[in-house]
Design a protein around this motif. Structure first.
Motif, PDB file in Angstrom:
ATOM      1  N   ASN A 185      54.404  38.069  43.283  1.00  0.00           N
ATOM      2  CA  ASN A 185      52.964  38.143  42.998  1.00  0.00           C
ATOM      3  C   ASN A 185      52.535  39.543  42.536  1.00  0.00           C
ATOM      4  O   ASN A 185      52.767  40.529  43.233  1.00  0.00           O
ATOM      5  CB  ASN A 185      52.215  37.759  44.286  1.00  0.00           C
ATOM      6  N   HIS A 186      51.925  39.607  41.367  1.00  0.00           N
ATOM      7  CA  HIS A 186      51.432  40.868  40.802  1.00  0.00           C
ATOM      8  C   HIS A 186      52.492  41.958  40.802  1.00  0.00           C
ATOM      9  O   HIS A 186      52.198  43.117  41.084  1.00  0.00           O
ATOM     10  CB  HIS A 186      50.183  41.344  41.549  1.00  0.00           C
ATOM     11  N   GLU A 187      53.705  41.609  40.492  1.00  0.00           N
ATOM     12  CA  GLU A 187      54.769  42.614  40.427  1.00  0.00           C
ATOM     13  C   GLU A 187      55.106  42.850  38.966  1.00  0.00           C
ATOM     14  O   GLU A 187      55.680  41.972  38.311  1.00  0.00           O
ATOM     15  CB  GLU A 187      56.011  42.135  41.212  1.00  0.00           C
ATOM     16  N   TYR A 188      54.726  44.010  38.455  1.00  0.00           N
ATOM     17  CA  TYR A 188      54.908  44.304  37.031  1.00  0.00           C
ATOM     18  C   TYR A 188      55.996  45.347  36.787  1.00  0.00           C
ATOM     19  O   TYR A 188      56.198  45.774  35.661  1.00  0.00           O
ATOM     20  CB  TYR A 188      53.579  44.774  36.420  1.00  0.00           C
TER      21      TYR A 188
ATOM     22  N   ALA B 287      54.115  44.219  30.480  1.00  0.00           N
ATOM     23  CA  ALA B 287      52.855  44.497  31.192  1.00  0.00           C
ATOM     24  C   ALA B 287      52.661  45.989  31.453  1.00  0.00           C
ATOM     25  O   ALA B 287      51.541  46.435  31.715  1.00  0.00           O
ATOM     26  CB  ALA B 287      52.837  43.733  32.515  1.00  0.00           C
TER      27      ALA B 287
ATOM     28  N   THR C  13      49.447  40.314  49.645  1.00  0.00           N
ATOM     29  CA  THR C  13      49.788  40.559  48.241  1.00  0.00           C
ATOM     30  C   THR C  13      48.689  41.394  47.584  1.00  0.00           C
ATOM     31  O   THR C  13      47.588  41.519  48.127  1.00  0.00           O
ATOM     32  CB  THR C  13      49.881  39.220  47.480  1.00  0.00           C
ATOM     33  N   HIS C  14      48.979  41.913  46.382  1.00  0.00           N
ATOM     34  CA  HIS C  14      47.958  42.667  45.657  1.00  0.00           C
ATOM     35  C   HIS C  14      46.744  41.789  45.352  1.00  0.00           C
ATOM     36  O   HIS C  14      45.639  42.277  45.206  1.00  0.00           O
ATOM     37  CB  HIS C  14      48.538  43.226  44.353  1.00  0.00           C
ATOM     38  N   GLN C  15      46.978  40.485  45.243  1.00  0.00           N
ATOM     39  CA  GLN C  15      45.883  39.567  44.929  1.00  0.00           C
ATOM     40  C   GLN C  15      44.916  39.449  46.102  1.00  0.00           C
ATOM     41  O   GLN C  15      43.715  39.401  45.930  1.00  0.00           O
ATOM     42  CB  GLN C  15      46.481  38.200  44.607  1.00  0.00           C
TER      43      GLN C  15
ATOM     44  N   GLY D 234      51.574  47.991  42.338  1.00  0.00           N
ATOM     45  CA  GLY D 234      50.201  48.184  41.885  1.00  0.00           C
ATOM     46  C   GLY D 234      50.083  49.285  40.834  1.00  0.00           C
ATOM     47  O   GLY D 234      49.161  49.278  40.029  1.00  0.00           O
TER      48      GLY D 234
END
Ligand SMILES: NC(=O)C1=CN([C@@H]2O[C@H](COP(=O)(O)OP(=O)(O)OC[C@H]3O[C@@H](n4cnc5c(N)ncnc54)[C@H](O)[C@@H]3O)[C@@H](O)[C@H]2O)C=CC1
Ligand SMILES: CC(=O)C(=O)O
Ligand SMILES: [Mg+2]
Length: 379
Positions: free
Chosen positions: A11-14, A42, A282-284, A304
């Motif tokens: 999740n939200h891992e760029y 990203a 998670t970052h979300q 993040g």
């Protein structure tokens, strides 16, 4: 060697396991690199940059896992990724196995070799592949803490540095290692009233030499944790016993007596967390509230700020990955005890003592495990 770099899927891992500059180093030393399509897009590393570095772009993670001899990642493999690993293949990434029995079982079943960044060691007793992300997470812990102290986030409305005539917030950092010192520096920079606890007197002496009277150092006992937690506006959990599950230093009962609207940032959550009330977020959806205390427990905080983190991680991991590629996995591990300390799983065996102990598996000494597979291969 054929190096594979899949796109991260958490999740939200760029972040991505290798920058284009990193890929170029491998290619220049005679290796081949395959990168999953848009793996770094990203954070501004597009396919064209990897192609220019000499890498090949492939369409799917399945193709990366099918072809590569060494997979370089960032985050622990998710179940679908574990199932794509095969015997003899090397996975080089963060694993954090102690609090994660499912991942451990899947890695054992895969028959692959898995080296965990977070347990590779160095001569100065450091963790050189954890350190760059701990630097990032320590600094971010204060950003996250400051943000969540705002009323709209559930916080008690304290500005970390105060203003002239109004006292600053009290920040308690538990664990004075890499995360801890970076958190403390940021908090001091913002003008907060900072106290740091550690079990290591040596470390407390070092911190005192560096920061002098600008920060209080306190030996970590249950009593010290309790006294300072009750006064704190922001608590940062930054302890580590390498490979092991984090000790629970703040109980549910203590949380219930903490200031309403205080904030706890449990950076140690990737090793299970050092507060009894912590669960990974998670970052979300980074926070939740227990007894009026805001908890921030994101297990991949550096994700993040993925561009900074990816560059910092590649700087640190690349020399080790190159050693593995140039010498071959077995020889590189035999020749370098620090890299060998990173070996967590090999051909169905747990090769890190703290992980074996945390999850109740038999511990097989790494050289013994490597010897067993060499014997099988020659038989
Ligand atoms: N959530 C995230 O995104 C990230 C989490 N981390 C995690 O942060 C944690 C800390 O990492 P580092 O600072 O690199 O470790 P480190 O090894 O540099 O520092 C840990 C410190 O904790 C101290 N300690 C151990 N037991 C203690 C106790 N009972 N009371 C007080 N201090 C104690 C040790 O003496 C040491 O100084 C690890 O679990 C690491 O995996 C690191 C990066 C990102
Ligand atoms: C250390 C770690 O788990 C991370 O950077 O996500
Ligand atoms: Mg983590």
């Amino acid at each position: 060697m054929l190096i594979g770099v899949p796109k991260e899927i958490k999740n939200h891992e760029y972040r991505i396991g290798l920058t284009p500059a990193g890929a170029k180093e491998f290619v220049q030393q005679g290796h081949r690199v395959i990168v999953e399509h848009d793996g770094g897009l990203a954070i501004g590393f597009d396919d064209a940059q990897y192609l220019a570095a000499g890498a090949e772009i492939v369409n799917t993670a399945a193709e990366v896992f099918e072809r590569a001899e060494m997979i370089i990642k960032v985050k622990e493999p998710q179940p679908g990724e574990c199932r794509m690993l095969s015997p003899g293949q090397l996975l080089f990434t963060y694993l954090h196995l102690a609090p994660d029995p499912e991942q451990t079982r899947l890695l054992l079943e895969s028959g692959a070799t898995a080296i965990a960044y977070e347990t590779v060691t160095s001569d100065d007793a450091g963790l050189p592949l954890l350190a760059p992300m701990s630097e990032v997470a320590g600094r971010m812990a204060i950003q996250a803490g400051a943000h969540n102290l705002e009323k709209a986030q559930g916080g008690n409305g304290m500005l970390l540095g105060g203003v002239p005539g109004v006292e600053p917030a009290k920040v308690l950092v538990i664990g004075g290692g890499v995360v801890g010192i970076n958190a403390a520096r940021m908090a001091m920079g913002l003008g907060a009233d900072v106290t740091i606890l550690d079990k290591s007197l040596e470390r407390l002496k070092e911190l005192d030499m560096i920061f002098g009277g600008r920060m209080k150092t306190v030996y970590s006992t249950a009593d010290a944790v309790e006294r300072h937690a009750l006064e704190a506006d922001l608590v940062v959990g930054a302890v580590l016993i390498p490979g092991a599950a984090a000790p629970k230093l703040i109980s549910r009962e203590l949380v219930s007596r903490m200031k309403a609207g205080s904030v706890m940032v449990d950076v140690a959550i990737d090793q299970g967390g050092c507060f009894e009330t912590s669960r990974a977020t998670t970052h979300q959806e980074p926070t939740y509230v227990v007894d009026g205390v805001v908890h921030y427990c994101v297990a991949n905080m550096p994700g993040g700020v993925a561009r900074t983190s990816t560059m910092a991680l590649t700087n640190a991991s690349m020399p080790y990955a190159l050693k593995l590629a140039n010498k071959g996995v077995a020889d590189a591990l035999r020749d370098d005890r620090h890299l060998r300390n990173g070996l967590n799983v090999h051909a169905g065996m747990i090769t890190h003592e703290a992980v074996a102990e945390a999850l109740d598996y038999e511990f097989v000494e790494p050289l013994t495990a490597l010897g067993r597979t060499a014997l099988q291969q020659s038989a």
